[in-house]
Design an enzyme around this catalytic site. Sequence first.
Site, PDB file in Angstrom:
ATOM      1  N   LYS A 238      28.438  35.848  31.274  1.00 52.46           N
ATOM      2  CA  LYS A 238      28.345  37.188  31.865  1.00 52.46           C
ATOM      3  C   LYS A 238      26.966  37.738  31.576  1.00 52.46           C
ATOM      4  CE  LYS A 238      30.846  40.251  34.133  1.00 52.46           C
ATOM      5  NZ  LYS A 238      31.907  40.099  35.121  1.00 52.46           N
TER       6      LYS A 238
ATOM      7  N   ASP B  95      29.054  42.192  39.902  1.00 49.61           N
ATOM      8  CA  ASP B  95      30.072  42.917  39.138  1.00 49.61           C
ATOM      9  C   ASP B  95      29.759  44.387  39.403  1.00 49.61           C
ATOM     10  OD1 ASP B  95      32.265  42.535  36.928  1.00 49.61           O
ATOM     11  OD2 ASP B  95      31.030  44.118  36.111  1.00 49.61           O
TER      12      ASP B  95
HETATM   13  P1  NDP Z   1      31.827  48.394  41.916  1.00 50.38           P
HETATM   14  O1  NDP Z   1      30.538  48.765  41.308  1.00 50.38           O
HETATM   15  O2  NDP Z   1      31.861  47.925  43.323  1.00 50.38           O
HETATM   16  O3  NDP Z   1      32.869  49.609  41.793  1.00 50.38           O
HETATM   17  C1  NDP Z   1      33.210  50.150  40.560  1.00 50.38           C
HETATM   18  C2  NDP Z   1      34.105  51.348  40.787  1.00 50.38           C
HETATM   19  O4  NDP Z   1      34.597  51.793  39.541  1.00 50.38           O
HETATM   20  C3  NDP Z   1      33.377  52.522  41.416  1.00 50.38           C
HETATM   21  O5  NDP Z   1      34.264  53.282  42.159  1.00 50.38           O
HETATM   22  C4  NDP Z   1      32.888  53.272  40.176  1.00 50.38           C
HETATM   23  O6  NDP Z   1      32.651  54.655  40.412  1.00 50.38           O
HETATM   24  C5  NDP Z   1      34.066  53.098  39.237  1.00 50.38           C
HETATM   25  N1  NDP Z   1      33.582  53.107  37.849  1.00 50.38           N
HETATM   26  C6  NDP Z   1      32.648  52.297  37.295  1.00 50.38           C
HETATM   27  N2  NDP Z   1      32.440  52.621  36.011  1.00 50.38           N
HETATM   28  C7  NDP Z   1      33.257  53.644  35.745  1.00 50.38           C
HETATM   29  C8  NDP Z   1      33.527  54.414  34.592  1.00 50.38           C
HETATM   30  N3  NDP Z   1      32.877  54.195  33.439  1.00 50.38           N
HETATM   31  N4  NDP Z   1      34.468  55.397  34.691  1.00 50.38           N
HETATM   32  C9  NDP Z   1      35.115  55.607  35.850  1.00 50.38           C
HETATM   33  N5  NDP Z   1      34.905  54.912  36.981  1.00 50.38           N
HETATM   34  C10 NDP Z   1      33.995  53.942  36.930  1.00 50.38           C
HETATM   35  O7  NDP Z   1      32.460  47.294  40.928  1.00 50.38           O
HETATM   36  P2  NDP Z   1      33.599  46.231  41.225  1.00 50.38           P
HETATM   37  O8  NDP Z   1      34.602  46.799  42.162  1.00 50.38           O
HETATM   38  O9  NDP Z   1      32.943  44.948  41.545  1.00 50.38           O
HETATM   39  O10 NDP Z   1      34.240  46.059  39.769  1.00 50.38           O
HETATM   40  C11 NDP Z   1      35.298  46.882  39.288  1.00 50.38           C
HETATM   41  C12 NDP Z   1      35.988  46.201  38.123  1.00 50.38           C
HETATM   42  O11 NDP Z   1      36.506  44.934  38.547  1.00 50.38           O
HETATM   43  C13 NDP Z   1      35.102  45.905  36.910  1.00 50.38           C
HETATM   44  O12 NDP Z   1      35.862  45.985  35.739  1.00 50.38           O
HETATM   45  C14 NDP Z   1      34.697  44.453  37.147  1.00 50.38           C
HETATM   46  O13 NDP Z   1      34.326  43.806  35.950  1.00 50.38           O
HETATM   47  C15 NDP Z   1      36.011  43.909  37.700  1.00 50.38           C
HETATM   48  N6  NDP Z   1      35.897  42.667  38.461  1.00 50.38           N
HETATM   49  C16 NDP Z   1      35.082  42.588  39.553  1.00 50.38           C
HETATM   50  C17 NDP Z   1      35.023  41.424  40.270  1.00 50.38           C
HETATM   51  C18 NDP Z   1      34.247  41.304  41.534  1.00 50.38           C
HETATM   52  O14 NDP Z   1      34.381  40.283  42.213  1.00 50.38           O
HETATM   53  N7  NDP Z   1      33.474  42.293  41.943  1.00 50.38           N
HETATM   54  C19 NDP Z   1      35.759  40.212  39.835  1.00 50.38           C
HETATM   55  C20 NDP Z   1      36.666  40.450  38.724  1.00 50.38           C
HETATM   56  C21 NDP Z   1      36.691  41.630  38.056  1.00 50.38           C
HETATM   57  P3  NDP Z   1      31.158  55.178  40.630  1.00 50.38           P
HETATM   58  O15 NDP Z   1      30.739  54.672  41.967  1.00 50.38           O
HETATM   59  O16 NDP Z   1      31.258  56.651  40.541  1.00 50.38           O
HETATM   60  O17 NDP Z   1      30.352  54.578  39.507  1.00 50.38           O
END
Ligand code: NDP
Length: 445
Positions: free
Chosen positions: A126, A166
Site C-alpha cells: 500500500k 484508493d
Molecule cells: P474516494 O476518494 O473515491 O471516496 C472516498 C469517499 O469517502 C468520499 O465520499 C469522501 O468524502 C469520504 N471520506 C474520505 N475520508 C473521509 C473521512 N475521513 N471522513 C468521512 N468521509 C470520508 O475513495 P474510494 O471510494 O476509492 O475508497 C473508499 C474506501 O474504500 C476506502 O476505505 C478505501 O481504502 C476502500 N477501498 C477502495 C477500493 C477501490 O477500488 N477504490 C478497493 C477496496 C477498498 P470527501 O469527498 O468529502 O473526502
Amino acid sequence: MSSPTNDLMKSLIKRNPHEPEFLQAVQEVLESLEPLMERHPEFIDAGILVRLVEPERQIIFRVPWLDDRGEVKVNRGFRVEFSSALGPYKGGLRFHPSVNLSIIKFLGFEQIFKNSLTGLPIGGGKGGSDFDPKGKSDEEIMRFCQSFMTELYRHIGADTDVPAGDIGVGGREIGYLFGQYKRIVNRFEGVLTGKGLSWGGSLGRIEATGFGLVYFLEEMLKTAGETLAGKRVVVSGSGNVAIYAAQKVKELGGQVIAMSDSNGYIVDEAGIDLDTIKLLKEVQRKRCKEYLSLHKHAKYYDGCSHIWNVPCDIALPCATQNEIDEQAAKTLVANGCIAVAEGANMPSTPQAVKVFLENQVLFGPGKAANAGGVAVSALEMSQNSMRYSWSFEEVDAKLRDIMVNIHKKAYQAAHDYGYTGNLVVGANISGFLKVAEAMYSQGIV
Ligand code: NDP
C-alpha cells in the site's frame, strides 16, 4: 489471547508505539488466527506470524512540488511493500491529509489477506501521501503526481510492485502517474492498474469494488434466506466504492436512501438519484450538499458520522476507517439492521464488530467484502500481460465468481474452525492459510 500471540502483540506495541491503526488491524487478525495456530503449530515454529507483521520493505520519501502561485510545497510519500509471498506487491495509493505510516501499514497488512482471498497471484502492499487533492487545480495535481512518481518509479514494476487507486486517487491521478513512469523508464508496461480504457485499463475496474461488495452481500443474505429486494440501504461515502455499490444495490432491487461525504449526509426517501451523485462527484467534484438544489424534497445534515442514525435494513460503510463506532453499531442494531458489509477498509471499530456479531447481524469484513477492486486489478494485469482485453460482461462474470468464491471460502473456514457464520474469523483464516503455506515453502526469507 494465547501466550505466543500475546507476546507478539506486546513486542509489536513496543516497536510501533505510534501506529494505532496498524496495531488495531494486526490485533484483529491475530485473535482470529488462534484456532488455526492450535492446529498448525508448525506455522509458529517457522515464525510465520513474526515475519508477516514486519513489512518486507518500507519506503518514505520527500515529494516537493510547485503550487499555482509558484510556492514550494512538500508532502511525504509512502510505499509499504508488505508481502510478496504470493506475487508482486499489489495495493492502492491513498492521497489524503490523514495519511501517515500507521494508516499505510494497516492498509498494507490487510491487503495481504485480501489479495490472498481473491485466489489470484498477488502479494500485499500500500502507499500514498498526506497530499490533499481537494481544492487543487488539475495542474497542481499533475505536478504533484509527477514528483511523487519521480521517486516511486525506482521501487515498482509490472513484476515487482503494481500500485492502484484508493481514496483521492482515481483515473485522473493514475493517468498522471503512469505518464511520468513511462517517460522515466521508457517502457509501456502494466505498472499501475485503474488505467484509462484506451491505454491498458480494464473494463469493469471502476465498478469492481462496489459491484463486488454487493455480490458478496448477496451471498451473505442468502445464508439467512434473504435477498436485496425491497431493502432500505444506507451507503456512507460518495466516492468510487460508494457510487458503484449503490448502483448495484438498485439494480438488484434495493433502495439506497442515504449517502455522505466528509462534510455531511443526504437522505432521500424516494431513493438517491445516482445520476445526480455521479454528476456532482465524478464530473463537477462538488459536495453532497448540492444534491438539494436538484432534489428539493431530500434532506441534508451536517457531519457525516450521524448517517448511521438513518433507519435501514442494510448498512454499507464505503468511506473510511473507523467510521462506525460502538454507539453507531448499537443504533443500527436497534433500528433493525440485518446486514453490514464493509466497502471501506476497517470502517467498523473492534467494539462495533463485537456488537454486530453478538446481535447476529450478518457481517462482511472489508478484507473479504471489498476484494473485488483488487481482483479486477489483477485481471487488468493479466490482460496487460496478454496484450488483450476482455469485454465488460466477461470481467463482470469473473468478478462475480471471485466474490461468490471468497464468501464460500470464508464461510467454510469459519465453520471448519467452530465459528459458523463468523466471516471475520473465516476470512482471516482462509486468507492467512495460503500466505502461510507459501511462506513455509519459501524458507526463512
Ligand atoms: P474516494 O476518494 O473515491 O471516496 C472516498 C469517499 O469517502 C468520499 O465520499 C469522501 O468524502 C469520504 N471520506 C474520505 N475520508 C473521509 C473521512 N475521513 N471522513 C468521512 N468521509 C470520508 O475513495 P474510494 O471510494 O476509492 O475508497 C473508499 C474506501 O474504500 C476506502 O476505505 C478505501 O481504502 C476502500 N477501498 C477502495 C477500493 C477501490 O477500488 N477504490 C478497493 C477496496 C477498498 P470527501 O469527498 O468529502 O473526502
